[in-house]
Design a protein around this motif. Structure first.
Motif, PDB file in Angstrom:
ATOM      1  N   TYR A  14       0.657  -1.228   0.060  1.00 31.81           N
ATOM      2  CA  TYR A  14      -0.018  -0.058   0.025  1.00 31.81           C
ATOM      3  C   TYR A  14       0.721   1.209   0.049  1.00 31.81           C
ATOM      4  CZ  TYR A  14      -4.146  -2.863   1.403  1.00 31.81           C
ATOM      5  OH  TYR A  14      -5.111  -3.804   1.259  1.00 31.81           O
ATOM      6  N   SER A  15       0.533   2.362  -0.734  1.00 31.94           N
ATOM      7  CA  SER A  15       1.004   3.560  -0.602  1.00 31.94           C
ATOM      8  C   SER A  15       0.748   4.298   0.761  1.00 31.94           C
ATOM      9  CB  SER A  15       0.742   4.419  -1.823  1.00 31.94           C
ATOM     10  OG  SER A  15      -0.689   4.770  -1.961  1.00 31.94           O
ATOM     11  N   LEU A  16       1.658   5.195   1.244  1.00 38.02           N
ATOM     12  CA  LEU A  16       1.189   6.016   2.314  1.00 38.02           C
ATOM     13  C   LEU A  16       1.534   7.337   1.883  1.00 38.02           C
ATOM     14  CD1 LEU A  16       3.244   3.935   5.192  1.00 38.02           C
ATOM     15  CD2 LEU A  16       0.971   4.230   4.754  1.00 38.02           C
ATOM     16  N   PRO A  17       0.741   8.385   2.347  1.00 36.97           N
ATOM     17  CA  PRO A  17      -0.250   8.190   3.692  1.00 36.97           C
ATOM     18  C   PRO A  17      -1.769   7.839   3.025  1.00 36.97           C
ATOM     19  CG  PRO A  17      -0.017  10.551   2.934  1.00 36.97           C
ATOM     20  CD  PRO A  17       0.716   9.660   1.986  1.00 36.97           C
ATOM     21  N   ASP A  18      -1.999   7.573   1.718  1.00 36.43           N
ATOM     22  CA  ASP A  18      -3.187   7.396   1.394  1.00 36.43           C
ATOM     23  C   ASP A  18      -3.945   5.978   1.040  1.00 36.43           C
ATOM     24  OD1 ASP A  18      -1.799   6.803  -0.690  1.00 36.43           O
ATOM     25  OD2 ASP A  18      -2.696   7.534  -2.297  1.00 36.43           O
ATOM     26  N   PHE A  19      -3.086   5.083   1.611  1.00 40.56           N
ATOM     27  CA  PHE A  19      -3.494   3.658   1.519  1.00 40.56           C
ATOM     28  C   PHE A  19      -4.023   2.883   0.382  1.00 40.56           C
ATOM     29  CE2 PHE A  19      -3.737   5.249   6.021  1.00 40.56           C
ATOM     30  CZ  PHE A  19      -2.937   4.460   6.653  1.00 40.56           C
ATOM     31  N   LYS A  20      -3.467   3.430  -0.813  1.00 39.75           N
ATOM     32  CA  LYS A  20      -3.941   2.993  -2.066  1.00 39.75           C
ATOM     33  C   LYS A  20      -3.083   1.734  -2.389  1.00 39.75           C
ATOM     34  CE  LYS A  20      -3.854   3.909  -6.976  1.00 39.75           C
ATOM     35  NZ  LYS A  20      -3.268   4.713  -7.854  1.00 39.75           N
TER      36      LYS A  20
END
Length: 84
Positions: A14-20
């Protein structure tokens, strides 16, 4: 950020900070603890149902190696060893 799923037998990136959700990487039956060594290049996944530790390349987000470690590994750790 990496997350292990015993139900789906994979790890998720997941990417941070957007949790994609970036990637789903199948690693084998019952992934357990995850560790990232200090260099940050790889993710090590203890895979209890595979009797191994799986190495995931953090850039490729793909399994690059499987290391047989014996029956039902649950935990792993990473660190640095001084050689001088």
């Amino acid at each position: 950020m990496w997350v292990a799923s015993k139900y789906y037998d994979c790890v998720f990136a997941y990417s941070l900070p957007d949790f994609k959700l970036l990637k789903t990487v199948p690693v084998g039956l019952h992934p357990e603890w995850l560790t990232i060594p200090p260099d940050g290049k790889s993710l090590y996944v203890a895979v209890a149902g595979k009797d191994s530790t799986v190495v995931v390349d953090n850039k490729k987000m793909a399994v690059v190696k499987t290391i047989p470690v014996g029956p039902v590994p649950k935990r792993n750790a990473s660190g640095m060893v001084r050689t001088d």
